[in-house]
Scaffold this motif. Structure first.
Motif, mmCIF file in Angstrom:
data_model
loop_
_atom_site.group_PDB
_atom_site.id
_atom_site.type_symbol
_atom_site.label_atom_id
_atom_site.label_comp_id
_atom_site.label_asym_id
_atom_site.label_seq_id
_atom_site.Cartn_x
_atom_site.Cartn_y
_atom_site.Cartn_z
ATOM 1 N N LEU A 72 0.809 -1.219 0.000
ATOM 2 C CA LEU A 72 0.000 0.000 0.000
ATOM 3 C C LEU A 72 0.841 1.267 0.000
ATOM 4 O O LEU A 72 0.613 2.172 -0.807
ATOM 5 C CB LEU A 72 -0.936 -0.004 1.214
ATOM 6 C CG LEU A 72 -2.031 -1.069 1.221
ATOM 7 C CD1 LEU A 72 -2.872 -0.946 2.483
ATOM 8 C CD2 LEU A 72 -2.927 -0.934 -0.008
ATOM 9 N N PHE A 73 1.802 1.337 0.918
ATOM 10 C CA PHE A 73 2.526 2.597 1.082
ATOM 11 C C PHE A 73 3.619 2.776 0.039
ATOM 12 O O PHE A 73 3.588 3.716 -0.749
ATOM 13 C CB PHE A 73 3.101 2.687 2.492
ATOM 14 C CG PHE A 73 3.423 4.097 2.892
ATOM 15 C CD1 PHE A 73 2.413 4.974 3.228
ATOM 16 C CD2 PHE A 73 4.741 4.536 2.925
ATOM 17 C CE1 PHE A 73 2.712 6.284 3.591
ATOM 18 C CE2 PHE A 73 5.031 5.838 3.278
ATOM 19 C CZ PHE A 73 4.020 6.718 3.613
ATOM 20 N N LEU A 74 4.588 1.882 0.023
ATOM 21 C CA LEU A 74 5.671 2.014 -0.954
ATOM 22 C C LEU A 74 5.158 1.826 -2.380
ATOM 23 O O LEU A 74 5.578 2.530 -3.303
ATOM 24 C CB LEU A 74 6.770 0.991 -0.656
ATOM 25 C CG LEU A 74 7.523 1.174 0.666
ATOM 26 C CD1 LEU A 74 8.571 0.083 0.827
ATOM 27 C CD2 LEU A 74 8.157 2.549 0.744
ATOM 28 N N GLY A 75 4.236 0.876 -2.536
ATOM 29 C CA GLY A 75 3.727 0.593 -3.886
ATOM 30 C C GLY A 75 2.928 1.728 -4.471
ATOM 31 O O GLY A 75 3.100 2.082 -5.650
ATOM 32 N N TYR A 81 5.570 0.279 -7.801
ATOM 33 C CA TYR A 81 5.077 -0.640 -8.834
ATOM 34 C C TYR A 81 5.547 -0.230 -10.227
ATOM 35 O O TYR A 81 5.804 -1.091 -11.079
ATOM 36 C CB TYR A 81 3.555 -0.707 -8.804
ATOM 37 C CG TYR A 81 3.005 -1.468 -7.626
ATOM 38 C CD1 TYR A 81 3.337 -2.797 -7.414
ATOM 39 C CD2 TYR A 81 2.148 -0.853 -6.712
ATOM 40 C CE1 TYR A 81 2.844 -3.504 -6.326
ATOM 41 C CE2 TYR A 81 1.645 -1.548 -5.621
ATOM 42 C CZ TYR A 81 1.996 -2.867 -5.440
ATOM 43 O OH TYR A 81 1.504 -3.558 -4.354
ATOM 44 N N ASN A 82 5.649 1.060 -10.456
ATOM 45 C CA ASN A 82 6.109 1.550 -11.759
ATOM 46 C C ASN A 82 7.612 1.768 -11.792
ATOM 47 O O ASN A 82 8.238 1.632 -12.844
ATOM 48 C CB ASN A 82 5.396 2.869 -12.108
ATOM 49 C CG ASN A 82 3.924 2.653 -12.429
ATOM 50 O OD1 ASN A 82 3.559 1.680 -13.088
ATOM 51 N ND2 ASN A 82 3.077 3.562 -11.970
ATOM 52 N N TRP A 86 9.831 -5.447 -10.847
ATOM 53 C CA TRP A 86 9.741 -6.698 -10.105
ATOM 54 C C TRP A 86 8.991 -6.547 -8.780
ATOM 55 O O TRP A 86 8.744 -7.545 -8.092
ATOM 56 C CB TRP A 86 11.151 -7.234 -9.809
ATOM 57 C CG TRP A 86 12.109 -6.177 -9.332
ATOM 58 C CD1 TRP A 86 12.997 -5.463 -10.090
ATOM 59 C CD2 TRP A 86 12.271 -5.683 -7.978
ATOM 60 N NE1 TRP A 86 13.700 -4.574 -9.308
ATOM 61 C CE2 TRP A 86 13.280 -4.692 -8.005
ATOM 62 C CE3 TRP A 86 11.679 -6.015 -6.764
ATOM 63 C CZ2 TRP A 86 13.691 -4.016 -6.859
ATOM 64 C CZ3 TRP A 86 12.082 -5.338 -5.616
ATOM 65 C CH2 TRP A 86 13.066 -4.359 -5.677
ATOM 66 N N TRP A 87 8.625 -5.318 -8.396
ATOM 67 C CA TRP A 87 8.020 -5.092 -7.084
ATOM 68 C C TRP A 87 6.707 -5.858 -6.916
ATOM 69 O O TRP A 87 6.467 -6.507 -5.895
ATOM 70 C CB TRP A 87 7.790 -3.600 -6.873
ATOM 71 C CG TRP A 87 7.412 -3.246 -5.457
ATOM 72 C CD1 TRP A 87 6.173 -2.914 -4.987
ATOM 73 C CD2 TRP A 87 8.289 -3.213 -4.328
ATOM 74 N NE1 TRP A 87 6.209 -2.657 -3.641
ATOM 75 C CE2 TRP A 87 7.510 -2.832 -3.208
ATOM 76 C CE3 TRP A 87 9.651 -3.437 -4.139
ATOM 77 C CZ2 TRP A 87 8.050 -2.698 -1.924
ATOM 78 C CZ3 TRP A 87 10.181 -3.302 -2.873
ATOM 79 C CH2 TRP A 87 9.393 -2.940 -1.800
ATOM 80 N N ASP A 88 5.852 -5.782 -7.911
ATOM 81 C CA ASP A 88 4.550 -6.461 -7.852
ATOM 82 C C ASP A 88 4.729 -7.975 -7.745
ATOM 83 O O ASP A 88 3.991 -8.650 -7.023
ATOM 84 C CB ASP A 88 3.723 -6.111 -9.095
ATOM 85 C CG ASP A 88 2.281 -6.577 -8.965
ATOM 86 O OD1 ASP A 88 1.729 -6.523 -7.849
ATOM 87 O OD2 ASP A 88 1.706 -7.010 -9.976
ATOM 88 N N GLN A 154 -4.413 -3.202 -12.457
ATOM 89 C CA GLN A 154 -3.915 -4.313 -13.275
ATOM 90 C C GLN A 154 -2.749 -3.923 -14.165
ATOM 91 O O GLN A 154 -2.197 -4.778 -14.866
ATOM 92 C CB GLN A 154 -5.045 -4.876 -14.137
ATOM 93 C CG GLN A 154 -6.096 -5.638 -13.339
ATOM 94 C CD GLN A 154 -7.133 -6.274 -14.243
ATOM 95 O OE1 GLN A 154 -7.889 -5.585 -14.911
ATOM 96 N NE2 GLN A 154 -7.152 -7.591 -14.264
ATOM 97 N N LYS A 155 -2.399 -2.622 -14.140
ATOM 98 C CA LYS A 155 -1.267 -2.119 -14.910
ATOM 99 C C LYS A 155 -1.383 -2.504 -16.388
ATOM 100 O O LYS A 155 -2.122 -1.925 -17.123
ATOM 101 C CB LYS A 155 0.051 -2.630 -14.317
ATOM 102 C CG LYS A 155 0.208 -2.426 -12.826
ATOM 103 C CD LYS A 155 0.005 -0.996 -12.389
ATOM 104 C CE LYS A 155 0.177 -0.882 -10.886
ATOM 105 N NZ LYS A 155 -0.357 0.353 -10.345
#
Length: 217
Positions: A72-75, A81-82, A86-88, A154-155
């Motif tokens: 939630l926070f970092l993403g 995420y962008n 690889w984060w997701d 869903q990017k």
């Protein structure tokens, strides 16, 4: 309740509280809301465990706190995420491992900790299906949020969904596999150590395991 938690979990909670206060001072309401929501969600397992009278290993609580903060926070706030492709995948794989462990513990509790009555393959398979089902439900949630509220969870659409499910599959396999090898008596430490720690801290849910241990001694 909080004194038993790891320093990592407590640091994350303090940082989230500071981010929230700073956002309120600057009247950055969206950031304040996300920080508050992340803080409350990361604290939920602690209060839920106390309500259910279950002792959750501090290491598992710390993993949940890091996951919620990372998702939630970092993403969302720091756009990890962008910024990191690889984060997701890491978030999905890590959550699937956790849900695989939770699924195993739930079934093991039904057998009251009887290693001989609990078939390792069946218990491991249920844990795997449980974790994979949670991952699929999350993908449905992302699709619904995108369609109803016009978000972009869903990017890249189908590719994002499929890679998420692949990571859910691998994570569920690791989590369920740890439970399987724990029942077979071939795993010590690591994820199996988390299971063993939970069993030791909650003996009332594993009565048959205690009975067998007492007979041996």
């Amino acid at each position: 309740m909080f004194a038993d938690q790891t320093w990592l979990a407590r640091i994350v909670w303090v940082l989230l509280a500071l981010f929230m206060l700073d956002a309120l001072f600057q009247r950055n309401w969206p950031l304040a809301f996300v920080a508050l929501a992340t803080l409350l969600l990361s604290l939920t397992p602690v209060f839920a465990a106390r309500w259910a009278q279950i002792i959750v290993p501090p290491s598992f609580i710390a993993a949940i706190v890091v996951f919620v903060g990372g998702t939630l926070f970092l993403g969302e706030v720091f756009d990890f995420y962008n910024r990191f492709w690889w984060w997701d995948l890491v978030m999905h794989g890590g959550s699937a491992i956790g849900f695989g462990l939770i699924g195993f513990v739930l079934v093991f509790m039904m057998f009251q900790g009887d290693r001989y009555a609990a078939p390792p393959i069946a218990v491991g398979f249920f844990a795997f299906c449980f974790a994979l089902a949670i991952g699929a439900i999350w993908e449905i949630f992302e699709f619904g949020m995108d369609q109803v509220f016009g978000l972009n969870m869903q990017k890249s659409g189908l590719m994002d969904t499929m890679w998420d499910l692949i990571m859910d599959f691998l994570g569920a396999l690791i989590g369920a596999g740890s439970g399987y090898f724990y029942l077979k008596g071939r795993a010590k430490g690591g994820l199996a150590g988390v299971i063993d720690d939970f069993v030791r801290r909650n003996p009332r849910f594993f009565r048959r395991l205690r009975e067998r241990d007492s007979k041996r001694h």
